[in-house]
Design an enzyme around this catalytic site. Structure first.
Site, mmCIF file in Angstrom:
data_model
loop_
_atom_site.group_PDB
_atom_site.id
_atom_site.type_symbol
_atom_site.label_atom_id
_atom_site.label_comp_id
_atom_site.label_asym_id
_atom_site.label_seq_id
_atom_site.Cartn_x
_atom_site.Cartn_y
_atom_site.Cartn_z
ATOM 1 C CB VAL A 83 28.851 -18.218 -1.253
ATOM 2 C CG1 VAL A 83 27.772 -19.178 -1.744
ATOM 3 C CG2 VAL A 83 28.381 -16.770 -1.386
ATOM 4 C CG LEU A 84 28.779 -24.325 2.459
ATOM 5 C CD1 LEU A 84 30.195 -24.860 2.260
ATOM 6 C CD2 LEU A 84 28.238 -24.719 3.833
ATOM 7 C CG ASP A 85 27.982 -25.059 -4.473
ATOM 8 O OD1 ASP A 85 27.073 -25.854 -4.189
ATOM 9 O OD2 ASP A 85 28.313 -24.781 -5.647
ATOM 10 C CB ILE A 86 25.971 -28.173 0.557
ATOM 11 C CG1 ILE A 86 26.308 -27.270 1.749
ATOM 12 C CG2 ILE A 86 25.916 -29.627 1.001
ATOM 13 C CD1 ILE A 86 25.283 -27.346 2.878
ATOM 14 N N GLY A 87 27.582 -29.720 -2.177
ATOM 15 C CA GLY A 87 27.371 -30.545 -3.363
ATOM 16 C C GLY A 87 27.674 -29.753 -4.609
ATOM 17 C CB CYS A 88 30.507 -27.481 -5.333
ATOM 18 S SG CYS A 88 31.988 -28.530 -5.258
ATOM 19 N N GLY A 89 29.445 -30.166 -7.220
ATOM 20 C CA GLY A 89 29.624 -30.785 -8.523
ATOM 21 C C GLY A 89 30.936 -30.386 -9.167
ATOM 22 C CB CYS A 129 14.907 -39.192 -15.769
ATOM 23 S SG CYS A 129 15.647 -40.335 -14.575
#
Length: 383
Positions: free
Chosen positions: A172-178, A355
């Protein structure tokens, strides 16, 4: 925070600027120096001319500088937006400068990718650890069956995992994993191997510590530098930093990295219209170079690369998430007050409250979208 922001409010000078502001507010339910918790308490006589000349940037900066106060900024913004003041609050000069800047430059280029990490996410893990829940999710929770912020964030992580049909052994790839929220949850509960990327040094260091006993690798890296093949890809709360000039590159990258029968989940804040714009105060103080996509932006940019399988909107849940963060931030501010200043406190209070008001007014949305490469058979999305 004072228990009554009306304390210290000044008598209002009878000026043309004041009368214009009062006319704009007429019918919104927001009054100047009124008794309701969402009324603005005026603490500086030059506030009105500043608002007319600087629009929403001036509104936010004036609050940071103590020119006005309000007990319930969230309700003030909610009422203003429902009254239609959102568009009128942006000055013509402000709009022109943003469009000119966006037209001449790629504000989210590879060379500029780390700016938002340094300006916001690297501000201090001690602050975010107190504001967020134990998962350290810095994105909208899923409150359908949740009573607490932590329950909502765990539910959001698990919703994403179930939509991706995770199974043991998957890559699994997490783009922008924080800070590693999804990576930890997916590896621990679904037995998958996760590669996470972030543009924040502080996030990367903490995410590595959180996931050190799991099959999780965290990189300080831009999405355009990625290589390899993945069974599943997820991106939660990162697409807001991609920018309209890079949407096609982003989806091209995802398609290149995804196996033929793979799935991709995109979790992003969305705009109700396709105008390329950004709130100047948020742009300057919170998320530099950020821009919100519209449904059209996403569908047009992705259609050449991926098949859209599912689209869910639970934007109303972001209101509750932001208010929970505000409660945490307010309660635990004394623990870190000696490491920050009053301007930072007011900046975060205004950011979270404004917000929340925008989501409450349904001026902003939150989408979870599932894509495939055109896999055979039926896809049934979890809810």
């Amino acid at each position: 925070m004072t228990s009554d922001p009306r304390i210290g409010a000044i008598s209002l000078p009878d000026t043309r600027a004041r009368r214009v502001v009062e006319q704009l507010l007429e019918g919104s339910g927001v009054a100047l120096n009124g008794l309701a918790p969402w009324d603005m308490q005026i603490l500086h006589p030059d506030l009105f001319s500043r608002l007319l000349h600087q629009g929403t940037l001036g509104l936010g900066e004036a609050y940071m500088e103590g020119w006005w106060d309000c007990e319930r900024i969230d309700e003030m913004i909610h009422r203003m937006l429902r009254h239609g003041l959102g568009e009128r609050a942006h000055t013509p000069t402000e709009r022109m400068l943003y469009r000119l800047q966006n037209g001449l430059f790629n504000l989210q280029s590879k060379a500029r990718a780390y700016i938002v990490g340094e300006a916001h996410y690297d501000l201090g893990n001690d602050l975010f650890e107190r504001m967020l829940d134990p998962t350290l999710c810095y994105s909208c929770g899923y409150w359908r069956q949740a009573d607490t912020l932590h329950q909502a964030q765990v539910a959001k992580l698990d919703l994403a995992a179930r939509k991706l049909n995770l199974a043991p052994g998957m890559k699994v790839l997490d783009i922008g994993c924080g800070w590693g929220s999804f990576a930890e949850h997916a590896a621990r509960h679904y037995g998958v191997e996760v590669t996470g990327i972030t543009i924040s040094k502080e996030q990367a260091e903490l995410a590595r510590r959180r996931c050190q006993d799991l099959p999780v690798t965290i990189h300080l890296q831009d999405y355009r530098e990625l290589e390899g093949q993945y069974d599943r890809i997820v991106s939660i709360g990162m697409f807001e930093h991609v920018g309209h000039r890079n949407y096609r590159t982003y989806f091209d990258t995802v398609a290149r990295l995804l196996v033929p029968d793979g799935l991709f989940l995109l979790h992003t804040i969305g705009s109700n219209n396709s105008e390329i714009s950004a709130d100047p105060w948020i742009h300057k103080y919170i998320f530099p170079n950020g821009v919100l996509p519209s449904a059209m932006h996403i569908s047009r940019a992705s259609e050449s690369y991926l098949l859209m399988e599912d689209w869910q909107n639970f934007g109303a849940d972001y209101d509750r998430t932001l208010m929970a963060w505000l409660t945490n931030f307010t309660a635990r501010w004394p623990e870190i007050a000696d490491r920050y200043n009053e301007t930072t406190r007011r900046m975060f209070r205004y950011y979270l409250s404004a917000c929340a008001g925008a989501f409450r007014a349904r001026d902003l949305q939150l989408w979870q979208i599932v894509f495939s490469m055109g896999r055979e058979g039926r896809y049934d999305a979890a809810r």
